[in-house]
Design an enzyme around this catalytic site. Structure first.
Site, mmCIF file in Angstrom:
data_model
loop_
_atom_site.group_PDB
_atom_site.id
_atom_site.type_symbol
_atom_site.label_atom_id
_atom_site.label_comp_id
_atom_site.label_asym_id
_atom_site.label_seq_id
_atom_site.Cartn_x
_atom_site.Cartn_y
_atom_site.Cartn_z
ATOM 1 N N ASP A 51 0.841 -1.204 0.000
ATOM 2 C CA ASP A 51 0.000 0.000 0.000
ATOM 3 C C ASP A 51 0.871 1.247 0.000
ATOM 4 O OD1 ASP A 51 -1.768 2.059 0.441
ATOM 5 O OD2 ASP A 51 -2.416 1.375 2.424
ATOM 6 N N GLU A 130 31.043 10.470 6.796
ATOM 7 C CA GLU A 130 31.463 10.247 8.187
ATOM 8 C C GLU A 130 30.263 10.564 9.082
ATOM 9 O OE1 GLU A 130 34.762 12.845 8.818
ATOM 10 O OE2 GLU A 130 36.059 11.831 7.370
ATOM 11 N N GLU A 132 28.257 10.794 12.244
ATOM 12 C CA GLU A 132 28.380 10.813 13.706
ATOM 13 C C GLU A 132 27.040 10.451 14.346
ATOM 14 O OE1 GLU A 132 31.748 14.385 13.655
ATOM 15 O OE2 GLU A 132 29.683 14.821 14.230
ATOM 16 N N GLU A 212 33.643 10.846 19.698
ATOM 17 C CA GLU A 212 33.652 12.174 19.095
ATOM 18 C C GLU A 212 33.719 13.254 20.174
ATOM 19 O OE1 GLU A 212 33.936 14.354 16.886
ATOM 20 O OE2 GLU A 212 34.383 13.102 15.154
ATOM 21 N N GLU A 220 31.762 8.089 16.284
ATOM 22 C CA GLU A 220 31.846 8.072 14.821
ATOM 23 C C GLU A 220 32.440 6.747 14.382
ATOM 24 O OE1 GLU A 220 33.334 11.621 12.840
ATOM 25 O OE2 GLU A 220 34.616 10.359 11.573
ATOM 26 N N HIS A 269 30.264 14.739 7.572
ATOM 27 C CA HIS A 269 31.192 15.231 6.569
ATOM 28 C C HIS A 269 31.268 14.186 5.448
ATOM 29 C CE1 HIS A 269 33.172 16.965 10.418
ATOM 30 N NE2 HIS A 269 32.151 17.718 10.031
ATOM 31 N N ARG A 339 39.093 23.272 8.935
ATOM 32 C CA ARG A 339 37.831 22.581 9.175
ATOM 33 C C ARG A 339 36.668 23.539 9.434
ATOM 34 N NH1 ARG A 339 38.839 16.970 10.438
ATOM 35 N NH2 ARG A 339 41.060 16.578 10.238
ATOM 36 N N GLU A 358 35.828 17.427 0.530
ATOM 37 C CA GLU A 358 35.006 17.049 1.690
ATOM 38 C C GLU A 358 33.970 18.152 1.935
ATOM 39 O OE1 GLU A 358 35.461 16.231 6.523
ATOM 40 O OE2 GLU A 358 37.106 17.089 5.354
ATOM 41 N N ARG A 360 31.400 19.550 4.302
ATOM 42 C CA ARG A 360 31.283 19.381 5.742
ATOM 43 C C ARG A 360 29.931 19.814 6.316
ATOM 44 N NH1 ARG A 360 35.810 18.422 8.466
ATOM 45 N NH2 ARG A 360 35.212 19.646 10.298
#
Length: 470
Positions: A51, A130, A132, A212, A220, A269, A339, A358, A360
């Protein structure tokens, strides 16, 4: 794996049940089980009916019948069920036209991979998220017309340093000091290792696990990068394994982006690279060892980031993490090693094969199939249109004077803003029919009605603290 091989595998392992799973529109795994005798070679073409009107964001009740067709290549044995059970991820099909269903998130990911190949730019997009998470011991919440509260607790919570525990043995990570402590400060080493080993047992490659930054069990576990569709499949398995391993051990796992006030939120990330044949396309002689294509890819992500956030940060809670002036990567800039930028170029290795970008900003509340597909479409748009990302930002963003900081754009400040950005900037997603207009319109409608409005209409407990005596 062929359908015949799947049935052989079932026989060899004494399988009694087949579990058919698929992803709903917002991003939660759904399933039903059939006796193994009901799974035949024909099932992999004819599928199983269900359904569709009972699945969030899908069919109206007057057109509810849908089919889920198992994909033999996804077969695994469930590591938690009491009875030996085969698990197959399915694709959603319209029972009348027999066409794939446009709102099936997995179909969107399949189309994204097909579109990538059709462009001639690359053959494969590797994705490495990655994700977390938090491990809690006690979670209670309520939201009714006359009350609302939540309560979280953890044996690791720094707020429990004074609690009677008969005895309290201390070793509770302080706020923002949970990154990499050994036991006994890290209380969940064994549980995370169990999660890692279960993931490996079902064929998911894992690179590492660790505590973390936040107190109260933030962790993580990093999966090795895989092609986009495969990583979409793996992310739902990842969440399933972590939640069930924790539940079996008397804990609970959440991927909410910001469950705790005054400590780090939970991000995802996401590493992205494009390859053509056996050649990595993001390695070159430009900034931080990148190619020109990689810089264009960054330009695409930064240009479309506000719209991307509707898929990569798709909850109202996501924007409790994405707050300017704190550690979350809200500033639309790129940098090597820094970062605090929305896009980072990892510098761990000089190998061209390791060169990647990357992103983030995303968090793990997202529907991976749709989020990864949207990221790829932004990358491709950047390359196709030669979108320059501007100059890199190698300074610490949080130390910039106000006049410099004002020149850097920010990610959306709310889900409502992200959805508005998606409405205004969706053409790049429509290329190759990867995202249809129907999908984008339904996503905006569903998120606005079920989440944005639902939260905006309700008094917040902290408002009583601020305003009750006015």
């Amino acid at each position: 794996m062929t359908p015949e091989k799947v049935l052989e595998m079932a026989k060899e392992n004494g399988i009694k049940i087949a579990d058919i799973r698929f992803m709903d529109f917002p991003g939660i795994w759904q399933h039903f089980s059939v006796p193994i005798g009901e799974l035949t070679v024909d099932s992999f073409e004819e599928g199983f009916g269900f359904d569709g009107s009972s699945i969030r964001g899908w069919q109206p009740i007057n057109a509810s019948d849908m089919l889920v067709v198992p994909d033999a290549s996804t077969v695994k044995i469930d590591p938690f069920y009491a009875e030996p059970t085969l698990v197959l991820i399915g694709n959603i099909v319209d029972p009348v036209t027999l066409e794939p269903y446009s709102r099936d998130p997995r179909y969107i990911a399949k189309k994204a991979e097909s579109y990538l190949k059709s462009t001639g730019i690359a053959d494969i997009a590797y994705i490495g998220p990655e994700a977390e998470f938090f491990i809690f011991d006690d979670v209670r919440f309520e939201s009714s017309n006359n009350s609302a509260f939540y309560f979280l607790d953890s044996k690791e919570g720094t707020w429990n340093t004074g609690r009677e525990e008969f005895p309290n043995l201390a070793y509770k990570p302080r706020h923002k000091e949970g990154y990499f402590p050994v036991p006994p400060m890290d209380k969940f080493q064994d549980l995370r290792s169990e999660m890692l080993l279960i993931l490996q047992s079902i064929g998911i490659d894992v690179e590492c696990q660790h505590h973390e930054v936040a107190t109260a069990g933030q962790g993580e576990i990093d999966m090795r990068f895989k092609p986009l569709l495969q990583m979409g499949d793996q992310l739902v398995w990842f969440k399933y394994v972590l939640k069930n391993a924790a539940y079996r051990a008397g804990h609970t796992v959440t991927f909410m982006p910001k469950p705790l006030f005054s400590d780090n939120g939970t991000g995802m990330h996401t590493h992205i690279s494009l390859w053509k044949g056996d050649q990595p396309l993001f390695a070159g002689d430009k900034y931080a060892g990148l190619s020109q294509e990689a810089l264009y890819a960054i330009g695409g992500i930064l240009k479309h980031c506000k719209a991307l956030c509707a898929f990569t940060n798709p909850t109202t809670n996501s924007y409790k993490r994405l707050v300017p002036g704190f550690e979350a990567p809200v500033n639309l800039a790129y940098s090597s090693r820094n970062r605090s930028a929305a896009v980072r170029i990892p510098m761990y290795s000089t190998s061209p094969k390791a060169k990647r970008i990357e992103f983030r900003t995303p968090d793990p509340s997202c529907n991976g199939y749709m989020a990864f597909s949207a990221m790829l479409m932004a990358v491709l748009d950047g390359i196709q249109n030669k979108i320059e990302p501007g100059d890199p930002l190698d300074k610490n963003i949080y130390d910039l004077p106000p006049e410099e900081l004002a020149e850097i754009e920010s990610a959306p400040g709310s889900l409502e803003e992200a959805l508005a950005s998606l409405k205004d900037d969706s053409d790049f997603l429509l290329k190759g029919d990867v995202f249809t207009q129907d999908v984008i319109d339904m996503w905006i409608e569903f998120k606005t009605e079920k989440e944005v409005n639902a939260v905006n209409l309700r008094p917040h407990p902290h408002e009583f603290f601020l305003y009750f005596d006015i």
